[in-house]
Motif scaffolding. Structure first.
Motif, short mmCIF file in Angstrom:
data_model
loop_
_atom_site.label_atom_id
_atom_site.label_comp_id
_atom_site.label_asym_id
_atom_site.label_seq_id
_atom_site.Cartn_x
_atom_site.Cartn_y
_atom_site.Cartn_z
N MET A 1 -30.92 6.36 127.30
CA MET A 1 -31.91 5.33 126.97
C MET A 1 -31.40 3.99 127.46
O MET A 1 -30.21 3.70 127.41
CB MET A 1 -32.14 5.30 125.45
CG MET A 1 -33.16 4.28 124.98
SD MET A 1 -33.41 4.37 123.19
CE MET A 1 -34.66 3.09 123.02
N HIS A 2 -32.31 3.15 127.95
CA HIS A 2 -31.95 1.82 128.44
C HIS A 2 -32.79 0.77 127.74
O HIS A 2 -33.96 0.98 127.44
CB HIS A 2 -32.14 1.70 129.95
CG HIS A 2 -31.73 0.36 130.50
ND1 HIS A 2 -32.59 -0.72 130.52
CD2 HIS A 2 -30.55 -0.09 130.98
CE1 HIS A 2 -31.96 -1.77 131.03
NE2 HIS A 2 -30.72 -1.40 131.31
N SER A 3 -32.14 -0.39 127.47
CA SER A 3 -32.82 -1.52 126.86
C SER A 3 -32.13 -2.78 127.37
O SER A 3 -30.94 -2.75 127.71
CB SER A 3 -32.70 -1.42 125.34
OG SER A 3 -33.43 -2.45 124.71
N ASP A 4 -32.87 -3.89 127.45
CA ASP A 4 -32.22 -5.14 127.83
C ASP A 4 -31.16 -5.53 126.81
O ASP A 4 -30.05 -5.92 127.17
CB ASP A 4 -33.26 -6.26 127.94
CG ASP A 4 -34.19 -6.10 129.13
OD1 ASP A 4 -33.73 -5.56 130.16
OD2 ASP A 4 -35.36 -6.50 129.02
N VAL A 5 -31.52 -5.42 125.53
CA VAL A 5 -30.63 -5.82 124.45
C VAL A 5 -30.66 -4.74 123.37
O VAL A 5 -31.72 -4.21 123.04
CB VAL A 5 -31.04 -7.17 123.83
CG1 VAL A 5 -30.11 -7.55 122.69
CG2 VAL A 5 -31.06 -8.26 124.89
N THR A 6 -29.50 -4.44 122.81
CA THR A 6 -29.41 -3.53 121.68
C THR A 6 -28.85 -4.29 120.49
O THR A 6 -27.82 -4.95 120.60
CB THR A 6 -28.50 -2.32 121.98
OG1 THR A 6 -29.02 -1.64 123.12
CG2 THR A 6 -28.45 -1.36 120.80
N VAL A 28 -36.02 -4.51 123.54
CA VAL A 28 -35.02 -4.55 122.47
C VAL A 28 -35.00 -3.20 121.75
O VAL A 28 -36.05 -2.65 121.42
CB VAL A 28 -35.33 -5.66 121.45
CG1 VAL A 28 -34.27 -5.70 120.36
CG2 VAL A 28 -35.44 -7.02 122.13
N THR A 29 -33.80 -2.71 121.49
CA THR A 29 -33.61 -1.54 120.64
C THR A 29 -32.81 -1.96 119.42
O THR A 29 -31.79 -2.64 119.54
CB THR A 29 -32.86 -0.42 121.38
OG1 THR A 29 -33.64 0.01 122.49
CG2 THR A 29 -32.63 0.78 120.45
#
Length: 392
Positions: A1-6, A28-29
């Motif tokens: 899984m990819h997100s700009d910000v976690t 965002v995650t």
């Protein structure tokens, strides 16, 4: 899984950050250890949050404020500080300022629910609840958050998992921990006399007591004592508890009765050695966990995430990188400037007002009387309590 910000931690600070970064156009995650039900419908936890005007403006801008029911928002029109019994109080109010209140009292669980409801309405925010985060791993062009149910690759990881943050420790960031060797009991008490929306905090021999006005003819009781005494009160039957509390506060609000569950929290203040590392930032109590005596903990958490969001937006405009070293350096410098003096002052006040030796009692009494006579000092403190200024 990819997100700009976690974001690691789905408490109020984490959810507020998610909303700010979503508004900036980032994916965002949010990873939260608690189950989804605890996020969607959090239980009453005894804590009433004194929100500044600036904090309310942040919540309003995020969309969360409109989700808090009006009955859950209590005006704070005046604050009184006393020491001992029958002493001259130090008072703060908004008379002559054209502002209706110093701030607003809202239950922590209502703030959490409102923030989650707003987060759940945003398609750009993914919330994974019931998930334990193991650690944050450095990659060549980002970081990966290793978590149950699937890892998340991102350009910036943010720890919002509380003042005893495991992720902060695993990233090699230590913290100053100030243990006051006291515990705090919080609950709601109904009473026969009106509170007139006045918050009262007084420092008696061996105890610190606060009554925070809430709607519905009740106040939130905040009682600080040694842990073993607090535990006795937590388990005491209701009739004995009611009688004990009325005796402690001198029956100043008439007959009182417990109308909520009782909750206990240890009093420890925390200040992280650093607020950032490579593609990693701390917000909320993971960065600064305040003693509640000045009621600025959550307000500073909101301000911290606002500063971080501002620096991320600036970084995106410069080079499209939300987790660059420059973004994090600027965030850390600004947040340290905003928190370090207040953290030190709060700990000093807490120490002065919880020591019972004769010199400390005399200094408190003299200090309150002198401070109440100094109009410029009272105006400065009132402005700090309200915090109407926007973070630049």
């Amino acid at each position: 899984m990819h997100s700009d910000v976690t974001i690691i931690g789905g408490g109020p600070a984490g959810l507020a950050t998610a909303l700010s970064l979503d508004a900036a156009g980032l994916s965002v995650t949010v990873l939260e250890r608690a189950p989804l039900a605890a996020l969607a419908d959090p239980a009453f936890d005894g804590r009433e949050i004194a929100l500044t005007h600036h904090a309310v403006s942040i919540l309003r801008g995020s969309g969360a404020w409109a989700r808090i029911p009006d009955i859950g928002i209590s005006l704070l029109r005046e604050a009184r500080v006393e020491t001992g019994r029958h002493n001259h109080p130090l008072t703060f109010d908004t008379h002559g300022t054209g502002v209706e209140a110093l701030g607003y009292l809202v239950s922590n669980h209502l703030i959490r629910r409102a923030l989650y409801e707003e987060v759940a309405s945003r398609p750009g925010i993914v919330v994974r609840a019931g998930v334990a985060t193991r650690r944050v791993r450095d990659d060549s062009d980002g970081v990966t958050v290793l978590a149950e149910g699937g890892d998340v690759a991102c350009r910036l990881a943010i720890a919002a998992d509380g003042r005893f943050s495991d992720i902060r420790r695993l990233r090699g960031i230590g913290a100053i921990i100030h243990d006051f060797h006291r515990a705090m009991l919080v609950c709601r008490m109904a009473h026969e006399s009106p509170h007139h929306h006045v918050a009262t905090q007084w420092f008696d021999d061996g105890q610190t007591v606060a009554l925070l006005p809430v709607n519905g003819g009740a106040s939130s009781l905040v009682l600080t004592l040694p842990p073993e005494q607090i535990e006795t009160l937590r388990t005491m039957d209701r009739d004995r508890f009611n009688a004990d509390i009325m005796a402690r506060i001198g029956n100043r609000l008439g007959e009182m009765r417990l109308v909520s569950t009782r909750h206990v929290y240890p009093l420890r203040a925390v200040y992280a050695h650093r607020f950032a590392a490579r593609r990693f930032a701390l917000i909320g109590d993971a960065a600064v966990g305040m003693h509640p005596i000045t009621a600025h903990g959550f307000n500073l958490g909101l301000k911290g995430q606002e500063i971080l969001a501002q620096e991320i937006v600036a970084g995106m405009a410069r080079d499209g990188d939300p987790g660059s070293a420059r973004v994090l350096r600027r965030f850390e410098a600004r947040h340290r400037m905003a928190t370090a003096p207040l953290f030190a002052a709060t700990n000093g006040i807490a120490t002065l007002y919880t020591r019972d030796e004769a010199p400390f009692r005399q200094l408190r009494r003299a200090g309150l009387r002198v401070a109440d006579s100094l109009a410029p000092f009272k105006a400065a403190v009132t402005n700090m309590l309200m915090d109407n200024k926007k973070t630049a």
